[in-house]
Structures are given as C-alpha cells and as structure tokens.
Scaffold this motif. Structure first.
Motif, PDB file in Angstrom:
ATOM      1  N   ILE A  20      11.758  91.276  32.217  1.00 46.14           N
ATOM      2  CA  ILE A  20      10.883  89.959  32.190  1.00 46.14           C
ATOM      3  C   ILE A  20      10.602  89.398  31.383  1.00 46.14           C
ATOM      4  O   ILE A  20      10.292  88.565  31.102  1.00 46.14           O
ATOM      5  CB  ILE A  20       9.571  90.525  33.167  1.00 46.14           C
ATOM      6  CG1 ILE A  20       8.822  91.755  32.933  1.00 46.14           C
ATOM      7  CG2 ILE A  20       9.983  90.785  34.488  1.00 46.14           C
ATOM      8  CD1 ILE A  20       6.965  91.266  32.691  1.00 46.14           C
ATOM      9  N   GLY A  21      11.348  90.760  30.190  1.00 45.19           N
ATOM     10  CA  GLY A  21      11.562  90.345  28.372  1.00 45.19           C
ATOM     11  C   GLY A  21       9.601  90.704  28.497  1.00 45.19           C
ATOM     12  O   GLY A  21       9.798  89.868  26.736  1.00 45.19           O
ATOM     13  N   VAL A  22       9.745  91.464  28.091  1.00 44.34           N
ATOM     14  CA  VAL A  22       8.907  91.970  27.628  1.00 44.34           C
ATOM     15  C   VAL A  22      10.263  92.797  25.920  1.00 44.34           C
ATOM     16  O   VAL A  22      10.504  93.098  26.458  1.00 44.34           O
ATOM     17  CB  VAL A  22       7.833  93.412  27.709  1.00 44.34           C
ATOM     18  CG1 VAL A  22       7.394  94.253  26.616  1.00 44.34           C
ATOM     19  CG2 VAL A  22       7.284  92.742  28.938  1.00 44.34           C
ATOM     20  N   PRO A  23       9.028  91.856  25.089  1.00 40.55           N
ATOM     21  CA  PRO A  23       9.987  92.852  23.724  1.00 40.55           C
ATOM     22  C   PRO A  23      10.302  94.460  23.835  1.00 40.55           C
ATOM     23  O   PRO A  23       9.451  94.787  24.673  1.00 40.55           O
ATOM     24  CB  PRO A  23       9.524  92.531  22.426  1.00 40.55           C
ATOM     25  CG  PRO A  23       8.719  90.993  22.611  1.00 40.55           C
ATOM     26  CD  PRO A  23       8.043  91.560  24.427  1.00 40.55           C
ATOM     27  N   ILE A  24      11.591  94.869  23.403  1.00 43.50           N
ATOM     28  CA  ILE A  24      11.710  96.533  23.559  1.00 43.50           C
ATOM     29  C   ILE A  24      10.507  97.053  22.841  1.00 43.50           C
ATOM     30  O   ILE A  24      10.555  98.605  23.944  1.00 43.50           O
ATOM     31  CB  ILE A  24      12.866  96.597  22.957  1.00 43.50           C
ATOM     32  CG1 ILE A  24      14.233  96.263  24.599  1.00 43.50           C
ATOM     33  CG2 ILE A  24      12.952  98.203  23.103  1.00 43.50           C
ATOM     34  CD1 ILE A  24      15.457  95.845  24.089  1.00 43.50           C
ATOM     35  N   ALA A  25      10.175  96.815  22.038  1.00 39.33           N
ATOM     36  CA  ALA A  25       8.933  97.553  21.108  1.00 39.33           C
ATOM     37  C   ALA A  25       8.251  98.268  22.384  1.00 39.33           C
ATOM     38  O   ALA A  25       7.630  99.136  22.345  1.00 39.33           O
ATOM     39  CB  ALA A  25       8.707  96.588  19.890  1.00 39.33           C
ATOM     40  N   MET A 287      11.159  94.747  13.297  1.00 39.57           N
ATOM     41  CA  MET A 287      11.525  95.000  14.614  1.00 39.57           C
ATOM     42  C   MET A 287      11.748  96.385  14.791  1.00 39.57           C
ATOM     43  O   MET A 287      11.793  96.597  16.102  1.00 39.57           O
ATOM     44  CB  MET A 287      12.203  93.822  14.726  1.00 39.57           C
ATOM     45  CG  MET A 287      13.014  93.862  16.347  1.00 39.57           C
ATOM     46  SD  MET A 287      14.472  94.841  16.143  1.00 39.57           S
ATOM     47  CE  MET A 287      15.774  93.823  15.445  1.00 39.57           C
ATOM     48  N   LEU A 288      12.365  97.063  13.900  1.00 39.99           N
ATOM     49  CA  LEU A 288      13.505  98.393  14.458  1.00 39.99           C
ATOM     50  C   LEU A 288      12.047  99.489  14.240  1.00 39.99           C
ATOM     51  O   LEU A 288      12.118 100.349  15.025  1.00 39.99           O
ATOM     52  CB  LEU A 288      14.172  98.367  13.106  1.00 39.99           C
ATOM     53  CG  LEU A 288      15.593  97.927  12.630  1.00 39.99           C
ATOM     54  CD1 LEU A 288      16.472  98.283  11.368  1.00 39.99           C
ATOM     55  CD2 LEU A 288      16.768  98.578  14.240  1.00 39.99           C
ATOM     56  N   LEU A 289      11.114  99.430  12.618  1.00 43.13           N
ATOM     57  CA  LEU A 289      10.419 100.258  12.685  1.00 43.13           C
ATOM     58  C   LEU A 289       9.073  99.810  14.310  1.00 43.13           C
ATOM     59  O   LEU A 289       8.456 101.247  14.186  1.00 43.13           O
ATOM     60  CB  LEU A 289       9.620 100.315  11.738  1.00 43.13           C
ATOM     61  CG  LEU A 289      10.567 100.250  10.857  1.00 43.13           C
ATOM     62  CD1 LEU A 289      10.032 100.762   9.224  1.00 43.13           C
ATOM     63  CD2 LEU A 289      11.124 101.888  11.008  1.00 43.13           C
ATOM     64  N   MET A 290       8.915  98.746  15.124  1.00 42.51           N
ATOM     65  CA  MET A 290       7.766  98.848  15.648  1.00 42.51           C
ATOM     66  C   MET A 290       8.260  99.675  17.333  1.00 42.51           C
ATOM     67  O   MET A 290       7.904 100.333  17.781  1.00 42.51           O
ATOM     68  CB  MET A 290       7.900  97.265  16.172  1.00 42.51           C
ATOM     69  CG  MET A 290       6.770  96.943  16.308  1.00 42.51           C
ATOM     70  SD  MET A 290       5.200  97.566  15.919  1.00 42.51           S
ATOM     71  CE  MET A 290       4.074  97.767  17.121  1.00 42.51           C
ATOM     72  N   ILE A 291       9.792  99.340  17.199  1.00 37.56           N
ATOM     73  CA  ILE A 291       9.646 100.406  17.783  1.00 37.56           C
ATOM     74  C   ILE A 291      10.128 101.137  18.242  1.00 37.56           C
ATOM     75  O   ILE A 291       9.810 102.550  19.160  1.00 37.56           O
ATOM     76  CB  ILE A 291      11.817 100.152  18.508  1.00 37.56           C
ATOM     77  CG1 ILE A 291      11.851  98.204  19.017  1.00 37.56           C
ATOM     78  CG2 ILE A 291      12.241 101.174  19.775  1.00 37.56           C
ATOM     79  CD1 ILE A 291      13.003  97.826  18.918  1.00 37.56           C
ATOM     80  N   ILE A 292      10.560 102.301  17.199  1.00 38.09           N
ATOM     81  CA  ILE A 292      10.181 103.500  16.621  1.00 38.09           C
ATOM     82  C   ILE A 292       8.768 104.153  16.256  1.00 38.09           C
ATOM     83  O   ILE A 292       9.099 105.172  17.136  1.00 38.09           O
ATOM     84  CB  ILE A 292      11.223 103.884  15.171  1.00 38.09           C
ATOM     85  CG1 ILE A 292      12.022 103.491  15.010  1.00 38.09           C
ATOM     86  CG2 ILE A 292      10.898 105.118  14.262  1.00 38.09           C
ATOM     87  CD1 ILE A 292      13.021 104.214  16.039  1.00 38.09           C
TER      88      ILE A 292
ATOM     89  N   GLY B  71      11.309  87.567  16.805  1.00 36.55           N
ATOM     90  CA  GLY B  71      12.244  88.200  16.694  1.00 36.55           C
ATOM     91  C   GLY B  71      11.882  89.744  16.938  1.00 36.55           C
ATOM     92  O   GLY B  71      13.263  90.675  16.441  1.00 36.55           O
ATOM     93  N   HIS B  72      10.642  90.025  17.789  1.00 43.44           N
ATOM     94  CA  HIS B  72      10.867  90.936  18.501  1.00 43.44           C
ATOM     95  C   HIS B  72      12.433  91.289  19.821  1.00 43.44           C
ATOM     96  O   HIS B  72      11.797  89.961  20.271  1.00 43.44           O
ATOM     97  CB  HIS B  72      10.197  91.756  18.621  1.00 43.44           C
ATOM     98  CG  HIS B  72       8.864  92.452  17.974  1.00 43.44           C
ATOM     99  ND1 HIS B  72       8.742  93.166  17.037  1.00 43.44           N
ATOM    100  CD2 HIS B  72       7.566  91.696  17.862  1.00 43.44           C
ATOM    101  CE1 HIS B  72       8.047  93.496  16.071  1.00 43.44           C
ATOM    102  NE2 HIS B  72       7.149  92.170  16.705  1.00 43.44           N
ATOM    103  N   VAL B  73      13.194  91.973  18.872  1.00 44.28           N
ATOM    104  CA  VAL B  73      14.304  92.111  20.287  1.00 44.28           C
ATOM    105  C   VAL B  73      14.138  92.612  21.801  1.00 44.28           C
ATOM    106  O   VAL B  73      13.088  93.188  22.173  1.00 44.28           O
ATOM    107  CB  VAL B  73      15.649  93.069  19.867  1.00 44.28           C
ATOM    108  CG1 VAL B  73      15.488  94.485  19.623  1.00 44.28           C
ATOM    109  CG2 VAL B  73      17.352  92.503  20.292  1.00 44.28           C
ATOM    110  N   ARG B  74      14.986  90.825  22.451  1.00 41.78           N
ATOM    111  CA  ARG B  74      14.471  91.263  23.716  1.00 41.78           C
ATOM    112  C   ARG B  74      15.291  91.629  24.385  1.00 41.78           C
ATOM    113  O   ARG B  74      16.427  90.887  24.282  1.00 41.78           O
ATOM    114  CB  ARG B  74      13.084  91.188  24.283  1.00 41.78           C
ATOM    115  CG  ARG B  74      13.097  89.431  23.996  1.00 41.78           C
ATOM    116  CD  ARG B  74      12.052  88.879  24.294  1.00 41.78           C
ATOM    117  NE  ARG B  74      12.204  86.991  24.260  1.00 41.78           N
ATOM    118  CZ  ARG B  74      11.533  86.310  25.193  1.00 41.78           C
ATOM    119  NH1 ARG B  74      10.564  86.356  26.203  1.00 41.78           N
ATOM    120  NH2 ARG B  74      12.549  84.852  24.726  1.00 41.78           N
TER     121      ARG B  74
END
Lengths: 438, 169
Positions: A20-25, A287-292, B71-74
């Motif tokens: 549904i398009g939630v950012p991965i983080a 972006m990367l660290l928020m996922i981490i 910018g948050h990849v999705r």
C-alpha cells in the motif's frame, strides 16, 4: 502458535504494508511496534523497542556509510568522473565493443571510488549512451554493459551496502571490504570477456569506428594528472585497512577528505557543489539508516518467535548436503531480488540465514560476498530492479522497459556464473583478507 | 494553517541542517583523530563514541525532511496500476500506519528519555554521556515525522494530493 505461522504472518504483513506504499523504514517499524507489543509484554516491549532503535544504528562501522555515499556524490558532481572517462577513452584502441568495454573499465574504477550503484549507473549512462547511440550500438551492447558495470559499485569497495551487510551479519567490515575485491574484479573480467566475444561474432551489435589517435606523451600526462590521483583515494580507502593502519570508518573519513582535496585540485569544488553533495548524501544516509533502526528489534522478534531456530533446524536436519541448502538460500534471494530492493531483503533474511551459516560452520565473510553479489543482481533483475529504472531514465527516447529488461539478462547470467565460481571455490573470496595485517 | 505548515517545513529543514552539520563535524573529528594518533601519538578518546551517538541524531533529525521530499524508499511500482480511488485509500492507510508508528515512538521515546533522566543514567564508557541526551532525539524526530504523516493524511482525505505525487526513488 507454530513458528512458521508467525513467520508467515509477519512476512505477509510486511508485504501488505509495502504494497500500500508505506515507506520501507516505517513498514519495519510498524511491524516491530505490533510484534513488540504482542510478544514482549505490552508497554514494556515498546520501551524495549525504543532502546533497540538506538542500539541498531549506534555502531562505529556504520559511520562509514554516509562517508562512502559522500565520496560518490563529490566524485560525480565535481567532474572528476567525466575527466577520468576522457583519459580512458584515449587509451582504448579499436577494440571490439569499444564503448561497452569502456563502460566496464569506467564502472570498475568508479566502483573503487564510490559506494552507490544507482549513481554509477546514471553517470555511466549519461557519459556513454549518447556516444553509443551516435556510433550505432545495439541496445544489448549499450544498456546492458552500463547496468552491469554500474552494479560493480556495490561489489568493489567502498561499498555502503557491504558495510550494512557486515553490520547486520555481525562480521568484520574490514575483512569483508577486502574480501569483495576479487569477486568484484572477476565480475568486470566476465563482462569484458563476454563483450569482446559477442562483438567479435556479431559485429553489427557494436560497429567499429575510427578512433582519433592521441599522442603518447599526452596520454601519459593526462593519466598522471587524472588517473594516478584516483589511486591515492583508493589507497586511503582500502590500503589503510589492508595495512592495519586505520579502521574501515577511519579510512572512509580519510577517503572522503581525499576526494574533497582532489575535487579542489581539479577546480570542481564550489560552495554550491559542496552543499548539494552534502544534502544529497544526507538524504540517502537518513533513508538507509532509518531502515536500519528497525533491524535489532526485528531480528530479536524473529529469534523470540522461534522462527530463527526453527528454520535453522529445518535447514540443518534436512537430508541434503549443506551446499544444496546454500544454493536454495541464494535462489530465494534471487526471487526476492526481482521484487524488492537490497536493504530490505538483507533485513528480512540475514537474521534467519546467518544462524544457519554458523550451524554449518561456513565462513560468514564468504557467504556475505556471495549474498552481496546476489544483492547486486537484485538491482538489475526484472521487473522491479531499481537500476533498471535508473537506466531507463538516462536512456534515449524510444527505449522501452522491455529493451532494458532484455539487455539486463546476459549480465544477470554472467553474475550467476561468477556466483558459481565463488560457491565452488571459496578462496576466491577468502584469500585476499588473509593478508590484512592485524 | 499555511503558517503552521511553514513552521513545520522550517523545523524539518532545521533538522536536516543540524544533521548535516553533525555529519561534517564527525567526519572532521575522525580525520583529526587519525592524524593526531599517528602524527603525535595523542588519540582523542571521545571520537568513536560521539560519532556513534551522532548516527542516531542524524537519522532522526533528518527523517521528517527526507519524508517531505519523498526520499524514504518505498515500492510504488505496483501502485501505478490502481485506480485513483484505490490509490487514495492506499494513501490514507499508509499515512495512518505512519501516524500510529510515530505516536508510539513519541510516547515511548519520551518515556524512555524521562526515565533515563530521572535515574541519572549515563554511558559508563569514558565519556559519561547521559543516556537521555542520546535518546531524546527519538521523540523529537518522531514528533516531526508525526506532523508530516498527519499532513499527508489530511491531503489524501481532502483530495489535495495524488498518491505518488512526491518524487520517489
């Protein structure tokens, strides 16, 4: 509830949130919130989650991630990259598939200076595609080599994704960065052999053209001016780790500083450029660290529900050779790579895969290198690999997504061949790190 | 309303600027540390620890700014096949998921920070940085993220926003 049901629900929820398009983080964080609440005793679990967010990112080795990203940004924005391609151009004679080979050579050198595959793909595309178009190159020989070579940035240090993989799998970042050098070079070699072979047989794919000879003296001077200084930056990044002088993070900081120095020497440094490079690096880093931030809690949840040990038991008690299990694991990664981006694949699989690797007694660095190669493939595997869309973005008009997909296939197969070599002969990965002085 | 939005955007940009300065600061500190250690045999002991804590600060200071810029990849490739009405529903649900998640970050982040403050907890590693100073950025960053997700929800609700309107990577 049996662990496999829990695992299915967790993965299913992740797919729905992503869908549904939630950012991965935030998809990871949302799942962590729900799971911590259910499995870890309500409110106490959520306090634990907050503390785990803090411990997920506060690792000294991860500091090298923004530094590697910054190196690439400066390299590309300051014009160093295009000067380097000009010098390479002067050295390449009338080779079969000349421009495609230049893309491999350029991609290999870029890879040793930057840590981001998409940036390298975009750069190579912008620099080479117009010329390839003019010379009548077939799409298979223009789009394909650029996507393959762009992906090398992930496999040759500095590699931001490599650092994150080592951090997630909890093995030595220094060893890992040195270990991926030989596999990365093998990939460039495989690409080069393929291009020369195919262009020698099917000459119409890459029509030969007259190359204006450049005087040797000029070539040498330009090389000394524009190529040798790049080796200085490469030395800062890999050499210092190799000599045991600096930790990976310290060498990354010196490498970033060295890149700034080079840019200043070449006159590509302006206040505006520095500001843009910094903000762009921040965007990618955050972006990367928020996922981490979700990684520690997520792997603890998988362990707590019994999924980690359950899967490890299935893998080790199954009546097949360990190598078969390893190959199945890679096959699963390849399928995931068709639909997902590398970091989320790593977040989902590393907590489950690494206990199995340990149980089998395999070297985590060896498995990591193969997995990283797989993640490089994920960026160019149809239908959703990120670099396919980057390539489409810089390709000339009239190039369809179908063209891009078709061009990626031979390079995916070449990656598989290299993966086969790494699986069959581990010293390809483990030999070089053996020389690091500790 | 417009004024509030401008204030939010200004706070987000300030967060990003803070994150960038912090990043430049630790980069220079690490370089200086290596030079001092090898050149003058005088290592700076706090660099490693402070850079680690800075990573958490950089992430949460910059998160809302990155969200505003998409910018948050999705994964948005599947979404292009949906009808506008279905897209709006996806947008409402995904921003609602963001709102709930960030509310938890704010509430429990603030609680953890307050507890650490009251107990006088610190990292016993030489620098003795109080734990609350490290944790406080989680509720602060969470607050900015919450407002941005809430704003996105309102935009979908009032049909001011098309899903995927923001640039994505």
């Amino acid at each position: 509830m049996e662990w496999y049901w829990t695992l299915t629900i967790i993965f299913g929820a992740f797919v729905v949130l992503m869908g549904i398009g939630v950012p991965i983080a935030f998809a990871f964080l949302a799942i962590n919130v729900v799971c911590c609440f259910i499995f870890w005793n309500g409110a106490a679990g959520l306090t634990q989650l907050v503390l785990s967010i803090s411990s997920s990112v506060t690792h000294y080795t991860i500091v090298s991630v923004p530094l590697f990203v910054l190196m690439g940004e400066v390299m590309f924005r300051s014009g160093i990259a295009s000067k380097m391609m000009d010098v390479l151009d002067s050295w390449f004679g009338r080779l079969p598939g000349r421009l495609a080979l230049m893309s491999v050579a350029g991609g290999t050198v870029f890879a040793a200076l930057t840590g981001s595959g998409s940036a390298a793909t975009a750069m190579l595309g912008k620099l080479l595609v117009p010329d390839m178009e003019k010379r009548g190159y077939h799409k298979a020989m223009s789009l394909g080599p650029i996507m393959g070579s762009g992906g090398l940035a992930i496999m040759i240090p500095p590699s931001a994704l490599g650092v994150l993989l080592a951090a997630l799998g909890q093995f030595s970042v220094g060893d890992f960065l040195v270990a991926i050098i030989v596999p990365g070079l093998l990939m460039s070699l495989a690409y080069a052999i393929y291009i020369v072979a195919r262009c020698s047989i099917q000459k119409h794919l890459a029509p030969a053209y007259a190359v204006e000879p450049v005087p040797l003296a000029r070539k040498l001077i330009n090389t000394a001016l524009y190529i040798f200084p790049l080796f200085f930056v490469m030395f800062l990044v890999v050499g210092l780790i190799f000599l045991g002088v600096a930790t990976p993070t310290e060498s990354a900081a010196l490498g970033a500083l060295g890149t700034f120095l080079l840019a200043a020497l070449y006159g590509g440094l302006s206040l505006r450029m520095v500001k843009e490079a910094l903000l762009s690096s921040m965007r990618i880093t955050v972006m990367l660290l928020m996922i981490i931030t979700g990684s520690t809690a997520f792997s603890q949840i998988l362990a707590f529900t019994g999924a980690t040990s359950g899967l490890a038991e299935v893998a080790t008690s199954a009546n097949v050779a360990p190598m078969v299990v390893i190959i199945i694991m890679q096959a699963i990664l390849i399928v995931m790579g068709m639909f997902m981006e590398p970091l989320s694949i790593m977040m989902l699989t590393v907590p489950i895969y690494y206990p199995v690797i340990q149980a089998f007694g395999y070297d985590p660095v060896w498995f990591g290198a193969i997995m990283l190669l797989n993640m490089e493939m994920a960026t160019i595997s149809p239908p959703f690999g990120l670099n396919l869309f980057v390539m489409r973005g810089v390709a000339p008009r009239g190039v369809t997504m179908g063209d891009v997909y078709a061009a990626s296939v031979p390079f995916l197969l070449l990656d598989l061949v290299v993966m086969g070599f790494l699986l069959a002969y581990p010293p390809l990965v483990l030999w070089l790190p053996g020389f690091i002085s500790k | 309303m417009n004024r509030l939005l401008r204030i939010l955007a200004a706070c987000e940009s300030a967060g990003a600027a803070g994150a960038t300065l912090l990043f430049v600061g630790i980069t220079l500190a690490i370089c200086a540390e290596v030079l001092l250690r090898y050149g003058f045999n005088r290592p700076i002991s706090w660099v490693v620890e402070i850079s680690e804590y800075s990573l958490l600060w950089i992430t949460f200071l910059g998160a809302a700014w990155v969200l505003r810029h998409g910018g948050h990849v999705r994964v948005d490739i599947l979404l292009q096949y949906l009808s506008p009405a279905a897209l709006r529903i996806c947008g409402l649900f995904s921003s609602a998921a963001g709102i709930v998640t960030t509310l938890v970050l704010i509430a429990f982040g603030a609680d953890a920070t307050w507890t650490a403050y009251m107990r006088g907890a610190f990292k016993p590693t030489g620098t003795d940085v109080p734990t609350w100073m490290i944790l406080i950025v989680i509720p602060l960053g969470g607050l900015l993220l919450f407002f941005r997700f809430a704003r996105m929800f309102v935009e979908y609700w009032t049909r001011q926003r098309d899903f995927g309107a923001e640039p994505s990577h």
